[in-house]
Design an enzyme around this catalytic site. Structure first.
Site, PDB file in Angstrom:
ATOM      1  N   GLY A 147      -4.852   0.506   0.553  1.00  0.00           N
ATOM      2  CA  GLY A 147      -5.510  -0.917  -0.142  1.00  0.00           C
ATOM      3  C   GLY A 147      -5.576  -2.103   0.882  1.00  0.00           C
ATOM      4  N   GLU A 148      -4.516  -2.057   1.906  1.00  0.00           N
ATOM      5  CA  GLU A 148      -4.347  -3.400   2.621  1.00  0.00           C
ATOM      6  C   GLU A 148      -5.188  -3.292   3.756  1.00  0.00           C
ATOM      7  OE1 GLU A 148      -0.154  -5.610   1.618  1.00  0.00           O
ATOM      8  OE2 GLU A 148      -0.152  -3.280   1.331  1.00  0.00           O
ATOM      9  N   LEU A 149      -5.412  -2.156   4.306  1.00  0.00           N
ATOM     10  CA  LEU A 149      -5.903  -1.875   5.700  1.00  0.00           C
ATOM     11  C   LEU A 149      -7.172  -2.811   5.539  1.00  0.00           C
ATOM     12  CD1 LEU A 149      -6.310  -0.481   8.361  1.00  0.00           C
ATOM     13  CD2 LEU A 149      -7.837   1.002   7.313  1.00  0.00           C
TER      14      LEU A 149
ATOM     15  N   SER B  32       0.926  -1.141   0.008  1.00  0.00           N
ATOM     16  CA  SER B  32      -0.101   0.041   0.105  1.00  0.00           C
ATOM     17  C   SER B  32       1.065   1.210   0.020  1.00  0.00           C
ATOM     18  CB  SER B  32      -0.785   0.152   1.182  1.00  0.00           C
ATOM     19  OG  SER B  32      -1.826  -0.910   1.093  1.00  0.00           O
TER      20      SER B  32
END
Ligand code: MCN
Ligand code: FES
Ligand code: FES
Length: 913
Positions: free
Chosen positions: A872-874, A702
């Site tokens: 994006g990865e949260l 991210s």
């Protein structure tokens, strides 16, 4: 005699005569014979709906519809028959306006299914829309389905004449800067009309003489190769060349870029296996032929003589004393990452009022993208080997494959194709070197596509972690010490295995500013699928242990799970707690998030209690999640911007998995060039070609909105500076040319404030910016079967200032859906059985609740461009932990070995009884 069945059919209103083999699938007739590549080929097994078209008013999955079943005079409608970018159908418009399009691979299939639904039922309820897509088997891996249902509901309103199509545009805020708006991504209109070419769509656009490749793959997990016999395959129809390791010009290895303290050298993954097979599916030969079918037939005829060796299919077996070395000369446990923070924990634990420990296992989650791995290569006009693929790290992959191929660096060029989702599996090179070897061995353009079974069995997976964790807390529930030990099953190839292992110490216990930590992680070589990045990379593993153990502690103390978190995050905020790495938090929104969730949590708890019965138990779970934006240490990114007569062009290698890199670049440049007042279409993009774009680093971790966003900002600031006149106005393009000023400016941004974590102590300042989230999940558990249904999930996120609201919403919904899959169904363990998206547990629309809710705390970040963090990865950091906590809240049972399948939940409930 080969016979074709000629039929007169109507395709998108045009009558035509088509002759095809009776056994040919309709999808191939549409795509390859008629050239209508808007219809996509995904699973090829009737499980994903990407190939849905309308035939005689009904939705059909064209990948399982034989030409023989297409009636004479059939009327077929494909996405190309609905609308064009300048004359969109209401459904296409609604998909754009509701951000229902991410990678876009599933989109034509959804749009066709939606069209058939609205033709049949102009006023569906949301639930009816969901039922319909369940029936038509449409899968979307990106959106979490929410935005898709929103789009269909809004399209229905327009089609019923209740609102004009122009209403869509009002939502989009097209005036002024794009930053902070919900303006559609540049690719959206092409994705909804089927004009956006993915890798497989390029197949028939390659020039005549192109070859099609197929690989010969091992069907065992560990073996020595005694010999390979290609003679029969060479004589088969259409075969141009059969390639083995002997034909590879370079060292035939991929550079794993390992850390100096890694016991392996990183040169362990062969392009084509020469001495050994390391995992099921490993390629040991490749056929290039005139058609894909001929290549696949010949690949089956290659004979390999193997000496089968013991296969170690998990970390526990591979690290056992009697296990042989998978890569002779390198121990199976090849990297160790420690953490030493604060005082000796064994002493502190003794003084703690409460101590809790647990064992956890997070599984080998498969990425299950709708588009399979695909690519092609050729020599370009300068004689440079040019490889197109789904790479999300074209510059880093260049470094990883160039020696294996045996090329001078300037003789290799990588380009990213439009990608139908990667979720991280393309952080590793997959087929790039195979394509390169094939082009070099044949001197022809070569195309290679894996079918879904190859895609599932022969691309990387999330690496399972086997974890033990321990908390010691005082009498009020504040954690005083943490200990951890974990083993990372990274499959046979070491690339990024050390990096992943570092993530464990960086994120275990991270939300709570714990002062005293001791722990160790070990990277283990096994013979199951090789470990590649997967969204969240290491954090879902770390947070399963962190957040479920937190609930175990709360239970032991008789405290409420939200209260114990509140206690710990408030103390951390008051005392200036730090990450396990010792780095200070760049924002600390948790106390605010806990405050915000509380009323909703109390209400959900009450409701769960009131609605629980002996047959169906309901519960609520909480978890916190964090992830860093960047590669560890002094990460860097570059981008460039060029003045054009009518706007600008931004050059970067911010690769697009489907997350919206195009929107990211354009929104950031729009903000940085705000004084120029450019319209969206005046900001043009040139992306993802190593020959043309500066090195922006990979679109992983991210990092792109932060790192490449900053690089774009710096480049734009340089341009602005050059454009600015003494009176504060800006030069035009013509004035710049007249004054002979440079038109193109490169910007680089380096995270100089960061340092990588030490392998022994885990201490460092790894990331310039972090993102934070709190998840709350509501579940219902069927007592008789153990089946868990997620009825609602809320995420309060802090991703800093937001560039594009709909993009970020879509990112979060999509990740939450993947978290539900991770908690309950997704796995790649049983190689014999789990070879399809359905058997790997992909969530269909009815597996994901419509009640996905988002809320934001927007803390501007010091080191993010215009205050932005990544996002994006949260959503895939810890949603699954909240599901597991909710199952426990409902039933009292702990399931700590994921996925929590009905059988495991039932067994855990029975054990409790
Ligand atoms: N964004 C924004 N405002 C912010 C933060 C981000 O508008 N404050 C936007 C960005 O402009 C970008 C998107 O959100 O369009 C994600 O940005 P970022 O978090 O910087 O992540 P990257 O662009 O580096 O994307 C990678 C990230 C990762 S690592 C995986 S894996 C992933 C993901 O994003 N895989 C995806 N999201 C995915 N989404 C889809 N549809 N498909 C994938 O394969
Ligand atoms: Fe046809 Fe998946 S259902 S490609
Ligand atoms: Fe649906 Fe990517 S947008 S799979």
């Amino acid at each position: 005699m080969s016979k074709l069945s000629k039929k007169r059919i109507e395709v998108n209103g045009v009558q035509m005569d088509v002759a095809a083999d009776d056994n040919e699938m309709l999808v191939n007739v549409i795509r390859r014979q008629l050239g209508l590549t808007g219809t996509k080929l995904g699973c090829g097994k009737g499980q994903c709906g990407a190939c849905n078209v309308i035939m005689d008013g009904k939705v059909v999955r064209s990948c399982i519809t034989k030409w023989s079943k297409v009636p004479e005079c059939a009327e077929i409608l494909t996405v190309e028959g609905l609308g064009t970018p300048t004359a969109l159908h209401a459904i296409q418009w609604a998909f754009i306006a509701n951000a229902a399009v991410q990678c876009g691979f599933c989109t034509p299939g959804f749009i066709m299914a939606a069209k058939a639904l609205l033709d049949e039922n102009p006023s569906p309820t949301r639930e009816e829309v969901r039922e319909w897509f369940q029936k038509t088997r449409n899968v979307c891996r990106c959106t979490g389905y929410r935005h898709i249902v929103d789009a269909v509901m809004e399209a229905a309103e327009v089609l019923r004449g209740e609102k004009p199509m122009t209403d869509f545009a009002k939502k989009l805020n097209p005036d002024g800067t794009l930053w902070g708006s919900s303006y559609p991504r540049p690719s959206a209109a092409f994705k909804v009309t089927g004009l956006w070419d993915f890798g497989d769509d390029a197949r028939d656009k390659l020039p005549e003489g192109a070859l099609y490749a197929a690989i010969a793959q091992a069907e065992v997990s560990h073996a020595n190769i005694k010999s390979i016999d290609t003679s029969e395959a060479e004589a088969m129809p259409g075969v141009f060349k059969v390639i083995t390791a002997k034909d590879v010009k370079g060292n035939n290895r991929i550079n794993g870029l390992t850390f100096p303290s890694n016991k392996g050298d990183g040169w362990d993954r062969p392009i084509l296996c020469d001495e050994k097979i390391f995992q099921y599916g490993d390629a040991y030969a490749m056929v290039c032929a005139d058609t894909e079918e001929h290549a696949r037939e010949a690949a089956k005829a290659i004979k390999v003589d193997l000496e089968v060796l013991p296969a170690y299919l998990n970390a526990m077996d591979a690290k056992a004393d009697d296990a042989i070395e998978i890569h002779p000369g390198t121990p199976n446990v090849y990297y160790e990452q420690g953490i030493i923070k604060g005082d000796e924990t064994s002493e502190i634990m003794k003084k703690c009022a409460f101590e809790v420990d647990g064992d956890f296992y997070l599984q080998r989650q498969p990425h299950l993208t709708m588009e399979t791995d695909v690519g092609y290569g050729y020599y370009d006009e300068d004689g440079v080997l040019c490889i197109h693929s789904k790479s999300i790290g074209i510059h880093i992959h260049h470094a990883m494959i160039v020696d294996g191929l045996g090329l001078e660096p300037e003789k290799l060029r990588l380009i990213q194709n439009n990608a139908g989702g990667t979720f991280g599996y393309k952080f590793s090179p997959t087929m790039e070197s195979l394509i390169g070897v094939a082009v070099m061995a044949t001197d022809r353009p070569v195309f290679l596509r894996y079918d879904m079974e190859q895609h599932i069995t022969y691309t990387g997976k999330r690496s399972p972690f086997w974890m033990n964790m321990r908390y010691g807390a005082d009498e009020k529930g504040q954690i005083k010490a943490m200990e951890s030990e974990y083993y990372v099953d990274h499959g046979p190839y070491s690339e990024f295995g050390d990096l992943l292992t570092v993530r464990g110490v960086q994120f275990m216990g991270s939300p709570y500013g714990i002062e005293n930590i001791r722990g160790k992680g070990y990277t283990v070589c096994t013979n199951h699928a090789w470990g590649s990045a997967f969204r969240g990379y290491g954090s879902p593993q770390a947070f399963l242990a962190t957040e479920v153990l937190m609930d175990m502690l709360a239970e032991k103390m008789g405290m409420d799970p939200l209260d114990i978190r509140e206690k710990n995050v408030n103390v951390c905020a008051e005392t200036g707690g730090t990450f396990p790495s010792g780095q200070p938090f760049d924002a600390y929104p948790f106390p605010e998030m806990v405050r915000r969730i509380r009323p909703k949590y109390e209400e959900a708890k009450k409701k769960a209690k009131a609605e629980s019965t002996d047959q169906v138990k309901r519960g609520v779970g909480i978890s916190l999640g964090i992830y860093g934006c960047g590669l560890d240490g002094e990460d860097s990114s570059s981008a460039a911007v060029e003045m054009l007569p009518d706007g600008v062009r931004v050059y970067d290698a911010w690769e697009d998995h489907g997350q919206g890199a195009d929107a990211g670049t354009r929104g950031t440049a729009s903000k940085a060039l705000e004084p120029l007042g450019l319209k969206p279409e005046q900001i043009k993009l040139y992306k993802n070609d190593t020959a043309k774009c500066p090195n922006s680093g990979p679109a992983g971790g991210s990092r792109s909105q932060v790192m490449t966003g900053n690089a774009i900002r710096v480049a734009c600031e340089k341009l602005l500076h050059s454009l600015e006149k003494d009176d504060g106005t800006y030069r035009t393009y013509d004035e710049m040319v007249a004054e002979k000023l440079p038109l193109k400016y490169e910007g680089t941004w380096t995270a100089t404030m960061c340092s990588a974590c030490d392998p022994v102590t885990g201490q460092g300042e790894p990331f310039p910016v972090y993102m934070y989230g709190l998840f709350m999940t509501e579940v219902a558990v069927d007592v008789a079967t153990g089946k868990t249904t997620v009825e609602g999930m809320t995420l309060i996120g802090d991703v800093g200032t937001i560039n594009n609201k709909e993009v970020v919403d879509g990112q979060l919904y999509g990740g939450m859906a993947q978290g539900i899959g991770l908690a309950l169904t997704e796995d790649f363990e049983d190689i014999d059985r789990q070879r399809t998206i359905a058997s790997c547990g992909v969530p269909y629309i009815k597996d994901i609740p419509d009640a996905l809710t988002l809320d934001y705390v927007e803390t501007p970040r010091e080191h993010g461009p215009f205050g932005a963090a990544g996002c994006g990865e949260l959503p895939l950091t810890s949603p699954h932990a909240s599901v597991i906590n909710a199952i426990h809240d409902a039933t009292g049972a702990w399931v700590t070995h994921l996925p929590a399948t009905p059988a495991k939940v039932k067994a855990a409930m029975e054990e409790l009884r």
